[in-house]
Write an enzyme that holds these catalytic residues in place. Structure first.
Site, PDB file in Angstrom:
ATOM      1  N   LYS A 134       0.813  -1.214   0.000  1.00 26.72           N
ATOM      2  CA  LYS A 134       0.000   0.000   0.000  1.00 26.72           C
ATOM      3  C   LYS A 134       0.850   1.269   0.000  1.00 26.72           C
ATOM      4  O   LYS A 134       0.383   2.327  -0.402  1.00 26.72           O
ATOM      5  CB  LYS A 134      -0.971  -0.016   1.169  1.00 26.72           C
ATOM      6  CG  LYS A 134      -2.030  -1.101   0.963  1.00 26.72           C
ATOM      7  CD  LYS A 134      -3.149  -1.053   1.964  1.00 26.72           C
ATOM      8  CE  LYS A 134      -4.278  -1.981   1.558  1.00 26.72           C
ATOM      9  NZ  LYS A 134      -3.896  -3.406   1.611  1.00 26.72           N
TER      10      LYS A 134
HETATM   11  C1  PLP Z   1      -4.521  -4.461   0.899  1.00 29.58           C
HETATM   12  C2  PLP Z   1      -3.752  -5.731   0.771  1.00 29.58           C
HETATM   13  C3  PLP Z   1      -4.106  -6.731  -0.155  1.00 29.58           C
HETATM   14  C4  PLP Z   1      -5.347  -6.633  -1.030  1.00 29.58           C
HETATM   15  O1  PLP Z   1      -5.249  -5.643  -2.024  1.00 29.58           O
HETATM   16  P1  PLP Z   1      -6.584  -5.094  -2.743  1.00 29.58           P
HETATM   17  O2  PLP Z   1      -6.137  -3.945  -3.561  1.00 29.58           O
HETATM   18  O3  PLP Z   1      -7.512  -4.692  -1.628  1.00 29.58           O
HETATM   19  O4  PLP Z   1      -7.140  -6.213  -3.547  1.00 29.58           O
HETATM   20  C5  PLP Z   1      -3.298  -7.855  -0.244  1.00 29.58           C
HETATM   21  N1  PLP Z   1      -2.216  -8.010   0.550  1.00 29.58           N
HETATM   22  C6  PLP Z   1      -1.842  -7.071   1.444  1.00 29.58           C
HETATM   23  C7  PLP Z   1      -0.646  -7.324   2.297  1.00 29.58           C
HETATM   24  C8  PLP Z   1      -2.585  -5.904   1.590  1.00 29.58           C
HETATM   25  O5  PLP Z   1      -2.205  -4.985   2.501  1.00 29.58           O
END
Ligand code: PLP
Length: 461
Positions: free
Chosen positions: A108
């Protein structure tokens, strides 16, 4: 580039307004009016550095002067600990795209480091302030805080469910002591946090009076930042293997990450398959296998960032799947809102989508994948990444190279690593250092009134 709503009821917005608005006024999600087709430019882009490539891609979508855009990109990715920003490691027949070299060790950061800078840039230009309200079950909170800490024009209020996020995740948030960061431990569940958030945003007068904004994954700037690494990784792996096309396996929750891959493909990047991987919360896997999207109860797993039933970005995909027919989409979304399910008819060949395939990795399969991968190669997968590797491997045979998105550093989920391998293998100095730091956090009841009063008090002071 102009941005339109999936539901057709929003007059087109420029990039900056699209970023500041988040959600369209008609309740839909914003999308570029057209997706630029870049296939003829791919040869020239193949050897670009991450930030140069980001510039070439983002300039197609963002109406920001070139020098400013370059500066935003350089500052956003200057905080990453690897010169490639998102390096690719080839391990045991798959290519691991490491997205966790940012400050909070989760993918993120790729989007939220950029979003923080873009917010500040737009606010400076217009001499405005922004108060961000967010609800987190773990990873989003720390990445969002890290993206905006210390910025004059922005305050961020992050609600997490008291005692229900991992100790590491909690410390990643509450050890940030900047004046503009307000952590709130809500005495309730993540659903309570989301309910409060919806309710405060639903009060339009309150929202306008306090210039409330969001950082969640429906913000177009987040999708945009994520498109870049699909190109970057595809170029690396095509050069390494001589392949002309690649596949990606994507651990999925809110459908934000995989949707960026979908856009990359529509832009002309040669992706032969996107493999959508879910944990036991498998609404999306069921949809891509049967056409039925029906909501169930959320189950807690060892990959908590994927414990999601209603995927906020899925509407963007549906819009394209329905041939960009906003009226048809609106009907489907209304049906889903009233019945908790919607259906899409298969294509003539029986599949739901000719690009996206899907599968599920349950807890036992996830732990086994972590254990086997570590035993065979020494490489540690975090539980989210392991779900993607487990499902991605089912599509390896006689096909294009598989790039598996590694969405978190294993040290963020050290308990799962211990459970999988029997060994305490996952560490990171950034996380180890958090243990000794002072923290700040307000503990509040799970009521609208308590959160509202807390916001008002801290915004006016
Ligand atoms: C947010 C997240 C996801 C999922 O991603 P999306 O964009 O919501 O599909 C997968 N793995 C981790 C570690 C995350 O923080």
């Amino acid at each position: 580039m102009r941005y339109v709503s999936t539901r057709g009821g929003q007059h087109p917005l420029g990039f900056k307004d699209a970023v500041m608005t988040g959600l369209a006024r008609d309740g839909g999600l914003l999308l570029p009016a057209e997706i630029p087709y870049v296939a003829p430019r791919l040869p020239a882009w193949q050897r670009l550095s991450y930030t140069d490539l980001a510039f070439e891609i983002m300039r197609l979508f963002a109406d920001v002067p070139e020098a400013d855009l370059r500066d935003l990109i350089d500052r956003s990715y200057g905080t990453f600990r690897h010169p490639d920003v998102t390096p690719v490691q080839s391990v045991d027949g798959v290519h691991i795209l490491e997205l966790f070299h940012g400050p909070t060790l989760a993918f993120k950061d790729v989007a939220l480091q950029f979003l923080g800078n873009v917010f500040e840039y737009i606010l400076d230009e217009t001499n405005r302030q922004l108060n961000i309200l967010a609800a987190t079950s773990g990873d989003t909170g720390s990445a969002a805080i890290c993206g905006v800490r210390g910025r004059d024009r922005i305050r961020i209020f992050v609600m997490h469910p008291h005692g229900r996020v991992s100790p590491t995740q909690e410390r990643q948030m509450t050890t940030v002591l900047d004046d503009n960061v307000f952590n709130i431990a809500v005495d309730g569940t993540f659903d309570d946090c989301q309910r409060i958030m919806k309710s405060l945003f639903g009060d339009l007068a309150f929202r306008d009076r306090h210039a409330l904004g969001t950082v969640n994954s429906i913000n177009w700037a987040r999708v945009l930042a994520q498109i870049v690494y699909y190109f970057f990784a595809a170029f690396r792996v095509m050069r390494l293997t001589g392949a002309r096309r690649v596949q990606f396996a994507v651990p999925t929750g809110n459908f934000g990450d995989i949707f960026a891959g979908y856009v990359a493909c529509r832009m002309g990047l040669p992706i032969s398959r996107l493999v959508l991987a879910t944990n036991e919360n498998d609404i999306l896997a069921r949809f891509f296998n049967t056409g039925d999207y029906s909501q169930g109860a959320v189950r807690a797993t060892i990959s908590p960032s994927m414990d999601i039933q209603v995927a906020s970005n899925f509407e963007r995909y549906l819009y394209y799947r329905l041939g960009e027919d906003a009226a048809a989409l609106q009907n489907l979304m209304q049906q889903f809102a009233s019945t908790g399910r919607l259906n899409v008819a298969p294509l003539p060949d029986g599949r739901i989508d000719d690009l996206i395939a899907a599968g599920t990795g349950n807890t036992a399969e996830t732990l086994a994948t972590i254990r086997e991968f570590q035993a065979k190669t020494g490489y540690l997968l975090d539980p989210h990444t392991a779900v993607g590797v487990h499902v991605g491997r089912q599509f390896l045979k006689a096909a294009d190279p598989m790039i598996c998105l590694a969405t978190a550093h294993p040290a963020k989920f050290s308990q799962a690593i211990l459970d999988a391998t029997g060994k305490d293998l996952a560490h990171h100095p950034i996380l180890a250092a958090l243990g000794d730091l002072p923290t700040r956090c307000a503990v509040l009841p799970a009521t609208d009134a308590a959160i509202r009063a807390h916001l008002e008090r801290n915004i006016s002071s």
